[in-house]
Design an enzyme around this catalytic site. Structure first.
Site, short mmCIF file in Angstrom:
data_model
loop_
_atom_site.label_atom_id
_atom_site.label_comp_id
_atom_site.label_asym_id
_atom_site.label_seq_id
_atom_site.Cartn_x
_atom_site.Cartn_y
_atom_site.Cartn_z
N GLY A 72 0.87 -1.13 0.14
CA GLY A 72 0.12 0.10 -0.09
C GLY A 72 0.81 1.38 -0.05
O GLY A 72 0.58 2.15 -0.86
N GLN A 180 -7.93 -0.26 3.03
CA GLN A 180 -8.76 -0.69 4.02
C GLN A 180 -9.90 -1.05 3.45
O GLN A 180 -10.82 -2.16 4.05
CB GLN A 180 -9.18 0.42 5.18
CG GLN A 180 -7.95 0.61 6.13
CD GLN A 180 -7.54 -0.53 6.92
OE1 GLN A 180 -8.30 -1.41 7.44
NE2 GLN A 180 -6.16 -0.47 7.39
N SER A 200 -3.42 -3.30 -0.79
CA SER A 200 -2.35 -3.97 -0.32
C SER A 200 -2.96 -5.51 0.05
O SER A 200 -3.80 -5.65 0.84
CB SER A 200 -2.02 -3.36 1.15
OG SER A 200 -1.07 -3.94 1.72
N GLY A 201 -2.03 -6.36 -0.07
CA GLY A 201 -2.28 -7.93 0.32
C GLY A 201 -2.66 -8.16 1.78
O GLY A 201 -3.36 -8.73 2.05
N THR A 238 12.15 -7.87 -10.75
CA THR A 238 11.53 -9.02 -10.88
C THR A 238 10.22 -9.22 -10.07
O THR A 238 10.24 -9.13 -8.99
CB THR A 238 12.69 -10.30 -10.59
OG1 THR A 238 13.92 -9.86 -11.43
CG2 THR A 238 12.07 -11.64 -10.99
N CYS A 326 1.96 7.00 22.97
CA CYS A 326 3.32 6.11 23.05
C CYS A 326 3.63 5.17 22.19
O CYS A 326 4.83 4.80 21.79
CB CYS A 326 3.04 5.48 24.28
SG CYS A 326 2.28 6.53 25.67
C1 PLP Z 1 -1.98 -0.24 5.98
C2 PLP Z 1 -2.31 0.93 5.02
C3 PLP Z 1 -1.46 1.15 4.23
C4 PLP Z 1 0.00 0.89 3.93
O1 PLP Z 1 -0.16 -0.46 3.34
P1 PLP Z 1 1.09 -1.42 3.38
O2 PLP Z 1 0.94 -2.52 2.61
O3 PLP Z 1 1.23 -1.64 5.10
O4 PLP Z 1 2.37 -0.68 3.02
C5 PLP Z 1 -1.74 2.40 3.66
N1 PLP Z 1 -3.10 3.25 3.67
C6 PLP Z 1 -3.75 2.41 4.41
C7 PLP Z 1 -5.33 3.11 4.76
C8 PLP Z 1 -3.65 1.37 5.36
O5 PLP Z 1 -4.32 0.89 6.08
#
Ligand code: PLP
Length: 393
Positions: A72, A180, A200-201, A238, A326
């Site tokens: 992501g 999300q 994102s996976g 790759t 924190c």
């Molecule tokens: C987790 C997240 C990302 C980042 O994705 P990654 O695959 O962890 O780099 C970006 N945007 C949102 C809204 C996310 O929740």
């Protein structure tokens, strides 16, 4: 303490068994480089193109509009930097929101240092932007609007189709960070007029370190990673075939089961929210009551610190997250909670519980049983609470 209840699925998810099994042959059996010509490489190429179709189908895009990335964050960086660089002669103004993920916000700061101007739209108490304010923010030199589909902390879903319509009418590219939302909410890049979309996976029960970006045909964008000719010269390197196969399978399963899982998750989420608000005084829901991700519960408790809540929950085997300072190593609480108008002390006392399809009602009941005790224990030790009680007398 072993984690028995994992309610932090917005941070990351476990890989599904079906996904894991699909990936395995691509480490030792089909290890060929997808760019090569012999038989074993053709297996990799086939897998790559199958995954591209799987991702495209879920978004209602063409396979040729899907590019694989390392996640992501990379997709977000590519969208913003790639469009900024391609269009800087046309204009240097970008519109985004105050509640984006840091992959967007920190990239915007980077672009500001390089002469771009960024408007950060505010949000209302539920975390939604105003379409009127968006329209007012548009200038002649605006080249990109980037608004997240659904927020990772409070779960609020933005009016994406309406934003897309505004952007398209003005001829401005529209990017959405849908990390999300993908696999959890219906997305149609055609109907919603989306030009670029990040996913994102590992947020949809696929592997970590793999993602994709949808780039509508005809969009002018520069690559972020230079090198070989992979991904039509838009993303060198790759291909991570195992990761790509996993992402394709995970997204396909999430889409197939979405209706059923959404029903279940909304039931569990609302039971959790209602239970917490009923059982725990001085608590408040953060985010929109209905336009929110099916698995997202985010609540604030007055007089306590999120961090200590997380530790006590962990001692009961429950994994959750907080907008408290924190954890992130900074003094400021979550920028999202501040943007919806929470004062610092309430933002510090927030708790995020995010559920996935595999979570159960028993787990929700267990959290509803443990959490009131944990909050009471912490309040008994809180000088803020003591001062509040004195004032009440
Ligand atoms: C987790 C997240 C990302 C980042 O994705 P990654 O695959 O962890 O780099 C970006 N945007 C949102 C809204 C996310 O929740």
């Amino acid at each position: 303490m072993e984690t028995k209840i994992y309610f932090d699925n917005a941070a990351t998810t476990p890989v599904r068994k079906e996904v894991y099994e699909e990936i395995l042959p691509y480490f030792m059996q089909y290890y060929g480089n997808a760019s090569s010509v012999y038989t074993i490489a053709r297996e990799s190429k086939k897998a790559l193109e199958k995954a591209r179709e799987q991702v495209a189908k879920v978004l209602n895009a063409e396979p040729s509009e899907i590019y694989f990335t390392a996640g992501g964050s990379e997709s977000d960086n590519m969208a913003l930097k790639g469009v900024a660089e391609a269009l800087e002669k046309k204009g240097k103004h970008i519109i985004t929101t105050k509640i984006e993920h840091h992959a967007i916000l920190h990239t915007c700061e980077y672009l500001e240092e390089r002469g771009f101007e960024v408007t950060y739209l505010p949000v209302d108490e539920y975390g939604k932007i105003s379409l009127e304010e968006l329209k007012k923010a548009i200038r002649n030199d605006t080249i990109l609007i980037s608004v997240m589909f659904a927020n990772n902390e409070i779960g609020t879903i933005q009016p994406i189709a309406e934003i897309g319509a505004i952007a398209r009418e003005r001829g401005i590219y529209f990017h959405t960070d849908a990390v999300q939302a993908v696999g959890h909410v219906k997305i149609d890049v055609q109907k919603m007029n989306i030009d670029l979309l990040s996913l994102s996976g590992h947020k949809l029960c696929g592997p970590k370190g793999i993602g994709a970006i949808y780039i509508r045909k005809g969009v002018n964008i520069k690559p972020l990673i230079h090198g070989g000719a992979q991904e039509k010269r838009r993303r060198a390197g790759t291909e991570n075939i195992a990761g790509i196969v996993g992402l394709g399978k995970a997204i396909e399963l999430a889409e197939k089961e979405m209706e059923e899982n959404t029903k279940k998750l909304i039931y569990l989420r609302d039971k959790l929210i209602q239970g917490i608000l009923e059982k725990i005084p001085y608590s408040k829901l953060n985010g929109h009551p209905t336009d929110r991700l099916p698995g997202n519960c985010n609540v604030s408790f007055e007089f306590i610190e999120g961090e200590s809540m997380l530790l006590l929950l962990d001692s009961k085997g429950i994994a959750a997250s907080s907008g408290s300072a924190c954890t992130s190593g900074s003094l400021d609480p979550s920028h999202v909670l501040l943007a919806i108008g929470l004062p610092h002390e309430k933002a510090h006392g927030s708790l995020r519980l995010t559920l996935e399809y595999y979570n159960t009602e028993e787990e929700v009941d267990k959290v509803l049983k443990e959490l009131p005790d944990i909050v009471s224990r912490l309040r008994e030790m809180s000088p803020l609470y003591e001062a509040f009680l004195k004032e009440q007398k």
